[in-house]
Design a protein around this motif. Structure first.
Motif, PDB file in Angstrom:
ATOM      1  N   VAL A 156       0.809  -1.224   0.000  1.00 53.31           N
ATOM      2  CA  VAL A 156       0.000   0.000   0.000  1.00 53.31           C
ATOM      3  C   VAL A 156       0.842   1.272   0.000  1.00 53.31           C
ATOM      4  O   VAL A 156       0.298   2.375   0.000  1.00 53.31           O
ATOM      5  CB  VAL A 156      -0.966   0.018   1.210  1.00 53.31           C
ATOM      6  N   ALA A 157       2.166   1.150  -0.035  1.00 47.71           N
ATOM      7  CA  ALA A 157       3.060   2.308   0.108  1.00 47.71           C
ATOM      8  C   ALA A 157       2.912   3.313  -1.030  1.00 47.71           C
ATOM      9  O   ALA A 157       2.540   2.966  -2.161  1.00 47.71           O
ATOM     10  CB  ALA A 157       4.513   1.833   0.179  1.00 47.71           C
ATOM     11  N   SER A 158       3.234   4.560  -0.728  1.00 53.05           N
ATOM     12  CA  SER A 158       3.200   5.657  -1.694  1.00 53.05           C
ATOM     13  C   SER A 158       4.631   6.125  -1.974  1.00 53.05           C
ATOM     14  O   SER A 158       5.543   5.867  -1.184  1.00 53.05           O
ATOM     15  CB  SER A 158       2.382   6.826  -1.136  1.00 53.05           C
ATOM     16  N   PRO A 159       4.848   6.836  -3.095  1.00 55.62           N
ATOM     17  CA  PRO A 159       6.184   7.376  -3.371  1.00 55.62           C
ATOM     18  C   PRO A 159       6.719   8.168  -2.187  1.00 55.62           C
ATOM     19  O   PRO A 159       5.989   8.934  -1.556  1.00 55.62           O
ATOM     20  CB  PRO A 159       5.946   8.275  -4.591  1.00 55.62           C
ATOM     21  N   GLY A 160       7.980   7.943  -1.873  1.00 60.44           N
ATOM     22  CA  GLY A 160       8.601   8.619  -0.747  1.00 60.44           C
ATOM     23  C   GLY A 160       8.580   7.808   0.527  1.00 60.44           C
ATOM     24  O   GLY A 160       9.383   8.064   1.438  1.00 60.44           O
ATOM     25  N   ASP A 161       7.666   6.830   0.635  1.00 61.31           N
ATOM     26  CA  ASP A 161       7.645   5.964   1.812  1.00 61.31           C
ATOM     27  C   ASP A 161       8.843   5.018   1.769  1.00 61.31           C
ATOM     28  O   ASP A 161       9.263   4.582   0.691  1.00 61.31           O
ATOM     29  CB  ASP A 161       6.364   5.121   1.850  1.00 61.31           C
ATOM     30  N   SER A 162       9.351   4.668   2.931  1.00 57.30           N
ATOM     31  CA  SER A 162      10.487   3.742   2.967  1.00 57.30           C
ATOM     32  C   SER A 162      10.107   2.363   2.423  1.00 57.30           C
ATOM     33  O   SER A 162      10.958   1.638   1.915  1.00 57.30           O
ATOM     34  CB  SER A 162      11.008   3.609   4.404  1.00 57.30           C
ATOM     35  N   ALA A 163       8.818   2.004   2.507  1.00 55.10           N
ATOM     36  CA  ALA A 163       8.364   0.686   2.035  1.00 55.10           C
ATOM     37  C   ALA A 163       8.029   0.684   0.546  1.00 55.10           C
ATOM     38  O   ALA A 163       7.736  -0.372  -0.025  1.00 55.10           O
ATOM     39  CB  ALA A 163       7.134   0.252   2.832  1.00 55.10           C
ATOM     40  N   TYR A 164       8.076   1.845  -0.093  1.00 57.29           N
ATOM     41  CA  TYR A 164       7.673   1.949  -1.504  1.00 57.29           C
ATOM     42  C   TYR A 164       8.670   1.235  -2.405  1.00 57.29           C
ATOM     43  O   TYR A 164       9.877   1.408  -2.270  1.00 57.29           O
ATOM     44  CB  TYR A 164       7.587   3.414  -1.886  1.00 57.29           C
ATOM     45  N   GLY A 165       8.144   0.420  -3.311  1.00 61.20           N
ATOM     46  CA  GLY A 165       9.017  -0.307  -4.213  1.00 61.20           C
ATOM     47  C   GLY A 165       8.231  -1.125  -5.217  1.00 61.20           C
ATOM     48  O   GLY A 165       7.078  -0.814  -5.545  1.00 61.20           O
ATOM     49  N   ARG A 166       8.853  -2.179  -5.672  1.00 62.93           N
ATOM     50  CA  ARG A 166       8.310  -2.991  -6.763  1.00 62.93           C
ATOM     51  C   ARG A 166       6.909  -3.522  -6.448  1.00 62.93           C
ATOM     52  O   ARG A 166       6.020  -3.484  -7.300  1.00 62.93           O
ATOM     53  CB  ARG A 166       9.271  -4.150  -7.027  1.00 62.93           C
TER      54      ARG A 166
END
Length: 279
Positions: A156-166
């Motif tokens: 569910v991460a958004s751009p800029g979140d540490s969890a954001y990725g593939r």
């Protein structure tokens, strides 16, 4: 017999001498308040076919049938077949497949509207999600899934979140995603070392889904494989594979090659993948 006359989940575990198998990523969810909450996230369930993966002793299964679902439970551990059979006989709304869910074609097993609702085994949850996202045709109308909290955040991460990725980019190229609620480790028996979270995925209209998830996966894998580097560096290997130069490829897409991958939106990654496909 009715569901109300069945032993409690804790009693069921004792009666059948059930123990969680760590090699299969098992943790029993015995808190009925949590299972009911998961089922309510998937509502309405009347007349809906629900696929449940790894039901174990059947806590979530009970909540689903009590909320009106016709459930197909896929369980590879034969120790759970007897307690699941009790639920099937008591409710008349449960069918069980004894087998590996990775090898079951849910779309062919069920008719009508299909939802996937599951407390997924930790060791194969991500693989299952990718399989469902890339299914052709997309056979399900909603998925309500429990993962380790860290994995749920990656979806569910958004751009800029540490969890954001593939994983976020692939999931959000097919679905609207949102975090339902978090589940503390003490809701399980035995308690895992980490908390969990339930997420909700609802497919986008077909025209808004990005079709080539394989290529998008290649682009995102290259980008986030070196996530601290600028795109012009991290995208070099895949650019070479497709016979382009990474900087000019980014510039053609109106993306600054000096940006880092975690700053790009899902749409921008789709533009990058689309440009490669047209080369």
């Amino acid at each position: 017999m009715s569901l109300d006359n069945l032993p409690t989940l804790s009693e069921t575990v004792k009666i059948h001498k059930l123990r969680a198998n760590k090699t299969l990523g098992q943790h029993f969810l015995l808190d009925m308040n949590v299972t009911d909450k998961i089922a309510r996230l998937a509502a309405p369930l009347d007349g809906v076919s629900v696929a449940e993966i790894g039901p174990g002793p059947g806590g979530l299964t009970r909540a689903l049938v009590q909320n009106g679902a016709e459930v197909l439970a896929i369980e590879m551990d034969d120790r759970f077949l007897a307690p699941l059979d009790d639920i099937a006989r008591a409710s008349g709304k449960l069918r069980v497949i004894h087998g590996n869910a990775l090898k079951v074609d849910i779309g062919k097993e069920l008719d009508g509207e299909i939802k996937i609702v599951a407390n997924l085994p930790y060791n194969v949850g991500t693989k299952m999600l990718i399989n469902w996202l890339t299914a052709t045709p997309l056979f399900w109308s909603q998925a309500v899934l429990m993962f380790q909290k860290e994995v749920a955040e990656r979806v569910v991460a958004s751009p800029g979140d540490s969890a954001y990725g593939r994983l976020a980019i692939l999931a959000q190229s097919v679905c609207d995603t949102r975090l339902g609620f978090e589940v503390p480790s003490n809701a399980f028996s035995p308690p895992p070392k980490v908390d969990s979270a339930v997420i909700v995925l609802e497919p986008l209209p077909e025209a808004k889904r990005f079709r080539d998830l394989k290529l998008l996966g290649e682009v995102t894998m290259a980008a986030f494989g070196q996530r601290r580097k600028m795109l012009r560096k991290s995208l070099k290997p895949i650019a070479k594979k497709y016979g382009v130069e990474s900087e000019s490829w980014c510039e053609t897409c109106n993306i600054d090659p000096q940006r880092r991958p975690e700053t790009l939106s899902v749409a921008e990654f789709q533009i990058l993948a689309g440009a490669l496909k047209n080369e």
